[in-house]
Design an enzyme around this catalytic site. Structure first.
Site, PDB file in Angstrom:
ATOM      1  N   LYS A 123       0.800  -1.229   0.000  1.00 18.05           N
ATOM      2  CA  LYS A 123       0.000   0.000   0.000  1.00 18.05           C
ATOM      3  C   LYS A 123       0.839   1.288   0.000  1.00 18.05           C
ATOM      4  O   LYS A 123       0.358   2.330  -0.470  1.00 18.05           O
ATOM      5  CB  LYS A 123      -0.936   0.002   1.202  1.00 18.05           C
ATOM      6  CG  LYS A 123      -2.084  -0.995   1.112  1.00 18.05           C
ATOM      7  CD  LYS A 123      -3.105  -0.583   0.071  1.00 18.05           C
ATOM      8  CE  LYS A 123      -4.360  -1.435   0.167  1.00 18.05           C
ATOM      9  NZ  LYS A 123      -5.389  -0.995  -0.808  1.00 18.05           N
ATOM     10  N   SER A 373       0.723 -10.095  -0.725  1.00 18.84           N
ATOM     11  CA  SER A 373       0.504  -8.647  -0.714  1.00 18.84           C
ATOM     12  C   SER A 373       0.720  -7.983   0.633  1.00 18.84           C
ATOM     13  O   SER A 373       0.932  -6.772   0.699  1.00 18.84           O
ATOM     14  CB  SER A 373      -0.907  -8.330  -1.215  1.00 18.84           C
ATOM     15  OG  SER A 373      -1.880  -8.994  -0.422  1.00 18.84           O
TER      16      SER A 373
END
Length: 471
Positions: A123, A373
């Protein structure tokens, strides 16, 4: 506390190894402006609760970032520009091989370890590119975001590195380690609502009231371009890749990777993965537009999104080859595999590509790169998930049986279990129950076993010793 890899620079530090990879120049025949749409025509400007998108900017702040003048199209040049912006900010995360999964698939399988990225997830990439693209006036107004964890930390650190004031709204039930980490990275944290949708509304109202720029977690071209840098790194680290598998929530990461990969290697297959209980993309793709699913439920909170983003949806519809779903049991087993086999702390959303590989290994052409992720998982949740994963893998066995209530009966039972090498975790011994005879007792056992075959060996040993196994 939650795993937060890459924090040794300290919150707000701009130091640390540079992650920028200089991508190879495309062949002369390759269009440097390959867009998200195979036809090359600009996509229609979507509108929705997140704000309309036109000319590469959203209504929550005009910005000067990528995608400008191309509608919702995001180009390879946009992603390369994002990569330059991230030089010295994000890290070039490792590409680790998995012998176990390679054996199942019959071809090399690699993990792209974004769980080892600064703030513990990918992110930071999109958040930094988005904020870096704001005008001086917008930066002066500050930024605001809503998140239960990963996006919150990414925006907080990105804003601090760029000298921008940040406010992050988080649900009241957000794990304390994630709240603490977001504050440490420099954001003012405000707790509001029980679910992210309520938190998102509060953040948008704050943006309207104060003039702060709302930083959407996935529905903006700059965010997608930043996440797309993961795709550029994959192609350079594993040029022979044939399949990329990536988890999908709102779609920002998958969309960015798809643009980068398909522009340089259109032959590479891109497969998205969603949690079965929070799979908004399959019905949306069937309808040809983003649709909302009611009350998504999954342990994978990083991909627990009820509606696809307008911008990533158009890209995923055109460029992602397939979207699969995985069950909670498969997610638990995948997380356990990452921990035991790869020695990697991965959150459930980050383990979703591994879950897809475990569920149907023969259907993936290798070499395969699975994108892990994120690794921000609360320790208490991790404990529950690991137990669930071990049960799904047949390594926990719970059963009830009856025995004669006499001295030494329980010791005799435990002796039988020791002969088959079953580890007793818990014993509940009940003597007073209306369903029991006067001389009977009921025992509930929780055992650690070595797998499904061992579970059956335990049951057979107990039956052979004369016990009636009830569950």
């Amino acid at each position: 506390m939650a795993a937060r890899h890459g924090d040794e620079d300290g919150p707000g530090s701009g130091s640390g190894p540079a992650s920028h990879l200089t991508s190879p120049a495309p062949p002369a025949s390759e269009s440097a402006s390959a867009t998200a749409s195979p036809s090359g025509s600009p996509s229609a400007s979507p509108s929705g609760p997140e704000g309309s998108v036109s000319g590469g900017s959203a209504s929550e702040g005009s910005g000067t970032g990528v995608g400008s003048g191309t509608g919702t199209g995001i180009t390879l040049d946009d992603i390369r520009g994002a990569q330059k912006s991230l030089s010295g900010v994000s890290r070039l995360t490792a590409l680790e091989g998995s012998r176990y999964l390679s054996g199942l698939v019959g071809a090399p399988v690699h993990f792209k370890c974004e769980n080892l990225q600064r703030t513990g997830s990918f992110k930071l990439r999109g958040g930094y590119v988005r904020i870096a693209g704001l005008s001086p006036e917008e930066r002066a107004a500050g930024v605001v975001a809503a998140s239960a964890g990963n996006h919150a930390q990414g925006v907080a650190l990105a804003a601090t590195l760029l000298g921008v004031r940040s406010t992050v709204f988080m649900p009241e039930g957000a794990p304390l380690p994630k709240i603490a980490a977001t504050r440490e990275y420099g954001a003012e944290v405000r707790l509001y609502g029980q679910i992210v949708d309520e938190t998102m509304r509060a953040a948008k109202e704050y943006a309207e009231r104060t003039g702060a720029v709302f930083i959407h977690p996935f529905d903006h071209p700059d965010i997608i371009a930043g996440q797309g840098t993961v795709g550029l790194e994959i192609l350079e680290q594993c040029p022979e890749v044939r399949t990329v598998v990536v988890g999908i929530g709102g779609g920002g990461l998958a969309a960015g990777i798809a643009v980068a990969v398909k522009a340089l290697r259109p032959d590479v297959r891109v497969v998205g993965v969603q949690a079965e209980g929070a799979a908004a993309y399959p019905p949306s793709l069937a309808a040809g537009r983003p649709v909302t699913i009611d009350a998504p439920v999954t342990m994978a909170d990083g991909i627990k999104v009820g509606r696809p983003g307008d911008v990533p949806f158009q890209i995923i519809e055109n460029l992602v080859d397939e979207v699969r779903t995985v069950t909670e049991d498969e997610l638990s087993s995948a997380l356990l595999l990452c921990l035991e086999r790869a020695k990697l702390v991965v959150e459930p959303a980050g383990a979703s590509p591994v879950a897809a590989l475990l569920s149907a290994p023969e259907s993936f052409e290798g070499p395969v790169v699975a994108v892990l992720s994120g690794g921000n998982v609360d320790p208490l949740l991790m404990q529950r998930i690991l137990r669930h994963g071990m049960a799904a893998a047949g390594r926990y066995l719970s059963l009830r049986l009856r025995l004669t209530d006499r001295p030494g009966a329980l010791a005799t039972l435990l002796g039988v279990l020791s002969t088959v090498d079953a580890n007793v975790l818990d014993v509940s011994h009940v003597r007073t129950n209306p369903r029991l005879g006067l001389s009977e007792a009921e025992v509930e056992l929780h055992l650690e076993t070595k797998g499904p075959d061992h579970c059956e060996d335990v049951r057979e040993a107990l039956r052979g010793a004369g016990y009636t196994v009830m569950a």
